[in-house]
Write a protein that holds these residues in place. Structure first.
Motif, mmCIF file in Angstrom:
data_model
loop_
_atom_site.group_PDB
_atom_site.id
_atom_site.type_symbol
_atom_site.label_atom_id
_atom_site.label_comp_id
_atom_site.label_asym_id
_atom_site.label_seq_id
_atom_site.Cartn_x
_atom_site.Cartn_y
_atom_site.Cartn_z
ATOM 1 N N THR A 50 1.747 77.525 68.210
ATOM 2 C CA THR A 50 3.446 76.969 67.365
ATOM 3 C C THR A 50 4.122 76.724 68.761
ATOM 4 O OG1 THR A 50 3.170 79.001 65.973
ATOM 5 C CG2 THR A 50 5.550 78.360 66.630
ATOM 6 N N HIS A 51 4.844 75.885 68.467
ATOM 7 C CA HIS A 51 5.942 75.081 69.473
ATOM 8 C C HIS A 51 5.470 75.678 71.412
ATOM 9 C CE1 HIS A 51 8.797 74.067 66.826
ATOM 10 N NE2 HIS A 51 8.112 75.369 66.031
ATOM 11 N N PRO A 52 4.187 74.157 71.515
ATOM 12 C CA PRO A 52 3.811 74.897 72.973
ATOM 13 C C PRO A 52 5.079 75.003 73.720
ATOM 14 C CG PRO A 52 2.986 72.776 72.064
ATOM 15 C CD PRO A 52 2.931 73.765 71.163
ATOM 16 N N ASP A 53 5.783 73.390 73.830
ATOM 17 C CA ASP A 53 7.280 73.086 74.400
ATOM 18 C C ASP A 53 7.544 74.065 74.866
ATOM 19 O OD1 ASP A 53 7.808 73.331 71.887
ATOM 20 O OD2 ASP A 53 8.805 71.032 72.516
ATOM 21 N N MET A 54 7.879 75.244 73.998
ATOM 22 C CA MET A 54 9.163 76.252 74.502
ATOM 23 C C MET A 54 8.022 77.729 75.443
ATOM 24 S SD MET A 54 11.358 76.266 70.754
ATOM 25 C CE MET A 54 12.224 77.099 71.132
ATOM 26 N N HIS A 55 8.236 78.411 76.616
ATOM 27 C CA HIS A 55 8.349 79.402 76.825
ATOM 28 C C HIS A 55 8.796 80.364 75.810
ATOM 29 C CE1 HIS A 55 7.274 77.567 80.909
ATOM 30 N NE2 HIS A 55 8.890 77.363 80.940
#
Length: 469
Positions: free
Chosen positions: A255-260
Motif C-alpha cells: 500500500t502506497h510504497p511512496d509514502m512513509h
C-alpha cells in the motif's frame, strides 16, 4: 445519421491534459500488462497535525499546505510566472464556511454536502470530521457525538478481541488441544464458544483412571477432523482464513510504497500497516459473503490516512475503529462490485461498466464510437480498476482525497458521481483518444495523465446539469 456534437466548452484547450511521462501504477485489474514503467514518485509524508481552532475563532487565512501536498500534487494552480500560488480566496472562504457549519449544535447535512462537494481545503481535522458526517458515522446532533463514538469504538474493540486472536495462543478463536494416549493422537479444534467445554472434556478424560484404552475414532466428529474439506469443518474454515490473511498481509505491505506513512521500517509505518491489517481481517470475518477482495486495501488507505492525521489525540487513538466503520459504510455502496457471483447481474461490476459506456455515448457519441467501435477499446480494460478502486490508482494521493470529497458529498450516492467523473476523464483527453489507435489509447487510459482536478470535477458536474447534449 447525424452525430451528436459536443459543446464548445468541452473542446476548449483548457480541458486538455498535456502529454507527460506515464506513472508506474498497479495493473492487477487490467486485461493488458503495463507496457512501460517510470521512475518512482518522490516519497511523500503526512501533514503535521496542528491544534484545531475553536469554533469562535475567526478564520483569517488557510493553513499552509503540507509538504506532502506540495510534492504529491502535480496539478497546483500556477501564476503567470509559473510559480505555485497560495490558497485562493474561494478556498479560504470554503474552509470558514465548513468550520462554521461544524460548530453548529445540529449540523445541516444538506448544506455541508454542498460546501464539501467543491473540495475540502486543508485545515485542522476538517476533512476527518466532514467525512465521518457524510458517511453517517457521526450523527448531525453534536450532542450525541461523545456517546456514539464511545459505543462504536467499544464495539470495534470487542470485534478485535473475538476475531483477531493469534491462532497459536491459548486465547485463540481456533484452538488445538492435543492428547497423546497409548500412541493415538486425538486433535480437537474448538471455536471460542466451545473452548471451555472441550478443554474440560479433555482434562476429565486425561484424569479418568478408569479409562485405560485408546480413544475411539468415532469420537472425532467430521468438523473436528483436520483433513475434512467440508464447509462445516472448523479446520477448513481455519485454512481459508489463513489464506485470506496471507493475501491481506501482502497487499498491506504494497500500500502506497511512496509514502512513509504507509511504507518503511519506521514505527509509524508499521503501526499503520498493522491497523490496516486488523481492519481488513475483521471486515473479512464479519462479511463471509464477500470476505476480502484484492484491492480493498487501496480503498481503506485514504480513510485511515485522513482519520489518523486528525490533530485531536482521542481521534488519533481511535483512528482504527473509526476507519473500520466508515470503511464498512463506504463499501456498502459498492459491495456488489466485489461479489464475483454478481458480476453478470444488474448490480454487478459489468453492469456498472456498461452504465459508464452508455453515459459516454450520451454525452460524446463520437468519442464513444471511436473507442468502442473503431479502435475496439473495451471499457473493461481500464474502467474496472477505475471503478472498483474508486480512482485511487489514477491520481496522486492528494488529488484522490479531493475527488473523494466530491464522491462522498453527493446526495445521489457515490456511484453516480463516480461514473460521471470517469466519463469526464474520457472527455478531458478526447483529442488524444480520437487521434490514437488501440495500443495508444489503451496505454493512455491505463496510465491516465495528470489533470487539473478542479476542472475534472467541474466537467463531471456539468454532465449532471446537462443530461443530454
Amino acid at each position: 445519421m447525424v452525430k451528436k456534437r459536443v459543446p464548445d466548452w468541452l473542446n476548449s484547450s483548457l480541458w486538455s491534459s498535456t502529454p507527460s511521462v506515464d506513472d508506474d501504477r498497479l495493473h492487477r485489474y487490467t486485461s493488458e500488462p503495463a507496457a512501460t514503467t517510470s521512475s518512482p514518485e518522490p516519497v511523500v509524508e503526512p501533514p503535521v497535525p496542528v491544534p484545531p481552532p475553536s469554533a469562535s475563532t475567526a478564520i483569517r487565512t488557510e493553513s499552509p499546505k503540507s509538504d506532502r501536498d506540495s510534492r504529491a500534487n502535480n496539478n497546483v494552480t500556477n501564476d503567470d510566472n509559473g510559480t505555485s500560488s497560495g490558497p485562493s480566496a474561494e478556498d479560504v472562504s470554503r474552509q470558514a464556511q465548513l468550520i462554521v457549519e461544524l460548530s453548529k449544535k445540529i449540523i445541516n447535512l444538506r448544506e455541508l454536502r454542498k460546501i464539501a462537494s467543491q473540495g475540502i481545503p486543508d485545515g485542522p481535522g476538517i476533512r476527518s470530521t466532514v467525512w465521518k458526517l457524510l458517511l453517517g458515522y457521526l450523527p448531525p446532533d453534536r450532542g450525541l457525538w461523545t456517546s456514539e463514538l464511545a459505543k462504536k469504538r467499544s464495539q470495534y474493540k470487542h470485534f478485535k478481541e473475538e476475531l483477531l486472536m493469534n491462532p497459536v495462543t491459548k486465547n485463540d478463536m481456533l484452538q488445538s488441544v492435543c492428547m497423546y494416549k497409548h500412541g493415538f493422537l486425538n486433535v480437537f479444534v474448538a471455536s471460542q464458544s466451545e473452548i471451555s467445554r472441550r478443554l474440560e472434556k479433555a482434562k476429565s478424560y486425561e484424569h479418568d483412571e478408569t479409562n485405560k484404552g485408546p480413544l475411539s475414532r468415532s469420537e472425532i466428529s467430521q468438523e473436528e477432523h483436520p483433513l475434512s474439506l467440508g464447509k462445516t469443518s472448523i479446520w477448513n474454515q481455519y485454512f481459508q482464513d489463513s489464506e485470506i490473511i496471507e493475501q491481506i498481509d501482502r497487499d498491506v505491505k504494497r500500500t502506497h510504497p511512496d509514502m512513509h506513512f504507509f511504507s518503511g521500517d519506521s514505527s509509524l509505518a508499521k503501526s499503520n500497516q498493522e491497523a490496516l491489517r486488523n481492519i481488513l481481517i475483521v471486515f473479512a470475518k464479519l462479511n463471509p459473503g464477500i470476505r476480502y477482495v484484492q484491492g480493498m486495501n487501496e480503498i481503506l488507505a485514504p480513510l485511515y490516512y485522513v482519520f489518523r492525521s486528525d490533530p485531536d489525540e482521542d481521534n488519533v487513538a481511535s483512528a482504527e475503529a473509526d476507519t473500520f466503520f466508515c470503511f464498512v459504510e463506504l463499501l456498502s455502496g459498492f459491495r456488489d462490485h466485489f461479489c464475483q457471483q454478481l458480476d453478470n447481474s444488474v448490480v454487478g461490476i459489468r453492469a456498472t461498466i456498461t452504465k459508464l459506456s452508455q453515459l459516454l455515448k450520451e454525452h460524446d457519441e463520437e468519442l464513444w464510437r471511436h473507442l468502442e467501435i473503431t479502435t475496439k477499446v473495451n471499457p473493461q480494460f481500464y474502467a474496472f480498476r477505475w471503478i472498483t478502486l474508486l480512482l485511487t490508482q489514477e491520481f496522486n494521493f492528494a488529488d484522490s482525497l479531493h475527488i473523494w470529497d466530491t464522491i462522498l458529498s453527493d446526495p445521489e450516492g457515490p456511484l453516480e458521481t463516480l461514473l460521471r467523473i470517469c466519463c469526464s476523464m474520457l472527455i478531458l483527453i478526447r483529442r488524444r483518444l480520437l487521434a490514437g489507435d488501440f495500443t495508444a489509447n489503451l496505454k493512455l487510459l491505463q496510465h491516465y495523465p495528470p489533470a487539473n482536478i478542479s476542472h475534472l470535477l467541474y466537467v463531471a458536474n456539468k454532465l449532471r446539469k446537462q443530461p443530454s447534449i
